[in-house]
Design an enzyme around this catalytic site. Structure first.
Site, PDB file in Angstrom:
ATOM      1  CD  GLU A 101      30.746  33.743  51.310  1.00  0.00           C
ATOM      2  OE1 GLU A 101      30.082  34.367  50.472  1.00  0.00           O
ATOM      3  OE2 GLU A 101      30.430  33.689  52.507  1.00  0.00           O
ATOM      4  CD  GLU A 139      31.654  36.223  55.487  1.00  0.00           C
ATOM      5  OE1 GLU A 139      30.430  36.078  55.254  1.00  0.00           O
ATOM      6  OE2 GLU A 139      32.449  36.661  54.644  1.00  0.00           O
TER       7      GLU A 139
HETATM    8  O1  IFM Z   1      27.827  40.043  53.224  1.00  0.00           O
HETATM    9  C1  IFM Z   1      28.163  38.749  52.838  1.00  0.00           C
HETATM   10  C2  IFM Z   1      29.659  38.591  52.733  1.00  0.00           C
HETATM   11  O2  IFM Z   1      30.217  39.524  51.861  1.00  0.00           O
HETATM   12  C3  IFM Z   1      29.996  37.214  52.234  1.00  0.00           C
HETATM   13  N1  IFM Z   1      29.348  36.197  53.015  1.00  0.00           N
HETATM   14  C4  IFM Z   1      27.938  36.345  53.271  1.00  0.00           C
HETATM   15  C5  IFM Z   1      27.651  37.730  53.815  1.00  0.00           C
HETATM   16  C6  IFM Z   1      26.142  37.882  54.092  1.00  0.00           C
HETATM   17  O3  IFM Z   1      25.418  37.702  52.919  1.00  0.00           O
END
Ligand code: IFM
Length: 476
Positions: free
Chosen positions: A175, A378
């Site tokens: 990200e 994710e």
């Molecule tokens: O916890 C975070 C992660 O580190 C990166 N993506 C989003 C998740 C939830 O906010």
């Protein structure tokens, strides 16, 4: 959901044998042991120890103490039947100041992790950077400096030389949107700067770091599978000005990454939108060719959607942007875009639950880049979990999280059925953990962590997920 649209709650949908089910975490969020075995300080150590930056003054000093509980956590992963584990490597454990000498105990820790995964039949998916920049590099400009991208490639080479033969997928960055815009624009994340020009320079140097790192990894391991994980925004336009607002947010959030990574150029309209902020002189000739390295996989992190329109300049300004704002802007040059309240339901983060966004995103990516395999790296949800005492011990009946996961696995399945080359799904997160600016107040884990005793307790969602993995079908 309105009638006529799917509610994404299908049970029984089957996934193929090659589909890789796993779960994800990140180093600073779970490891603790921040000053052990030669680890240097990262920007998140500094930020979390700065009063007022993180909820309740929480820090990652202890986190889930994963560093000391590695074997037990690996056993837990095996008990759940995970086929893959997506983790991140802490750069300051490998090079305490971000350059130069290698810290052997740091490498040894990740070697133990990778070997422990393989011994348990779990595929390692390694992320090289999940936001914990060595503080010494930040002191020299961090991601606003080209030198950080060059240092990142050296670090990538060091790790690839040591672990390369055993890692299934190499992800360079997690990200970069967050690193650039929340770190240098809004100030909500480390290092906490609020400067649009710096945020845009960080975007470029993160992109460059990715390209240089992929090149370095492949010099060591010609057959390495390389990827990057993006939190692409799913944007719904609203009203007459919605399309313009969507173009701007799509430009900053999505196309400033996808453009150089996959098309070999920055989008001209975004350069134009931001010309009062920066002249983009930090992009040197040849940079976009360096950034556009062939990719084996694109990681997709998805949680929710946004709805946007342009502010009319008169009405009270709406900003339901789910990203905590510490005073600066995460949208340089497009501050007049309004983020409208999303229809619910919501998770404990206040993020709307909309699985159609995941299906739309996967299909759109596949249509734009049909040759590029995708993985959900994710997806998951924070809820206010309750521990109940049952006859056989404590339990967390997190039906809301199961419902969230069911809907999103259904969305992924629908994308597969529409021809998307989706290779797997990593649930965020394996463990409750340090949720950045929210500290320990938000729980994303399918396994609960008691922050007093550090004991792990698989929630009902972990059992549900274990059944999905075992049967390869979404459980009833
Ligand atoms: O916890 C975070 C992660 O580190 C990166 N993506 C989003 C998740 C939830 O906010």
């Amino acid at each position: 959901m309105t009638s006529g649209t799917p509610d994404y709650r299908d049970a029984g949908l089957a996934f193929g044998d090659d589909f890789l089910f796993g779960s994800a975490t990140a180093a600073y969020q779970i490891e603790g042991a921040v000053d052990e075995d030669g680890r240097g300080p990262s920007i998140w150590d500094t930020f979390s120890h700065t009063p007022g930056k993180v909820w309740n003054g929480d820090t990652g000093d202890i986190a889930d103490d994963h560093y000391h509980r590695l074997d037990a956590d690996l056993d837990l992963m095996r008990e759940l039947g995970l086929e893959a584990y997506r983790f991140s490597i802490a750069w300051p454990r490998i090079q305490p100041t971000g350059r130069g000498e290698v810290n052997e105990p740091g490498l040894a820790f990740y070697e133990r992790l990778v070997d422990g995964l393989i011994a348990r039949g779990i595929r390692p998916i390694a992320t090289l950077y999940h936001w914990d920049l060595p503080q010494a590099l930040e002191d020299e400009g961090g991601w606003t400096s080209r030198a950080t991208a060059e240092a990142f490639a050296d670090y990538a080479r060091i790790v690839a030389e040591r672990l390369g033969d055993r890692v299934t997928v190499w992800t360079t960055l997690n990200e970069p949107w967050c690193s650039a815009y929340l770190g240098y624009g809004s100030g909500a994340h480390a290092p906490g700067l609020m400067d649009g020009a710096k945020a845009l320079a960080a975007v470029h140097h993160l992109n460059l770091a990715h390209g240089l790192a992929v090149r370095a990894i492949r010099e060591v391991l010609p057959a390495a599978e390389c990827s990057i994980t993006l939190n692409l925004h799913v944007i719904r336009p609203s009203g007459a000005t919605g399309e313009e607002a969507a173009r701007r947010i799509d430009g900053l959030a999505n196309r400033l990454f996808l453009g150089p990574l996959l098309d070999g150029e920055y989008p001209a309209d975004v350069i134009e939108d931001t010309k009062a902020i920066t002249d983009w002189a930090f992009v040197r000739p040849g940079d976009t060719e360096l950034i556009r390295q062939p990719l084996d996989l694109l990681g997709v992190n998805y949680y929710s959607t946004v709805t946007v329109r342009m502010w009319d300049g008169h009405s009270p300004r709406v900003n339901a942007d789910g990203h905590k704002d510490m005073g600066g802007s995460p949208w340089p040059g497009s501050e007049e875009v309004e983020f409208l309240e999303q229809p619910g339901p919501y998770t404990a983060m206040g993020w709307n639950i909309d699985p159609s966004g995941l299906e739309d995103l996967l299909v759109a990516l596949h249509e734009s880049y049909p040759e590029l395999p995708l993985m959900v790296t994710e997806n998951g949800a924070a809820f206010d979990d309750v521990v109940t005492e049952e006859a056989d011990g404590p339990a967390v009946h997190d039906t809301d999280r199961i419902d969230y996961l069911r809907r999103h696995f259904t969305a992924a399945h629908r994308a597969l059925a529409r021809g998307v080359d989706l290779r797997g799904y990593q649930v965020w997160s394996l463990l409750d953990n340090f949720e950045w600016g929210f500290g320990y107040s938000k729980r994303f884990g399918i396994v609960r962590v008691d922050y007093d005793t550090l004991e792990r307790l698989p929630k009902d969602s972990a059992r549900w997920y274990a059944e999905l993995i075992r049967t390869r079908r979404i459980p009833a």
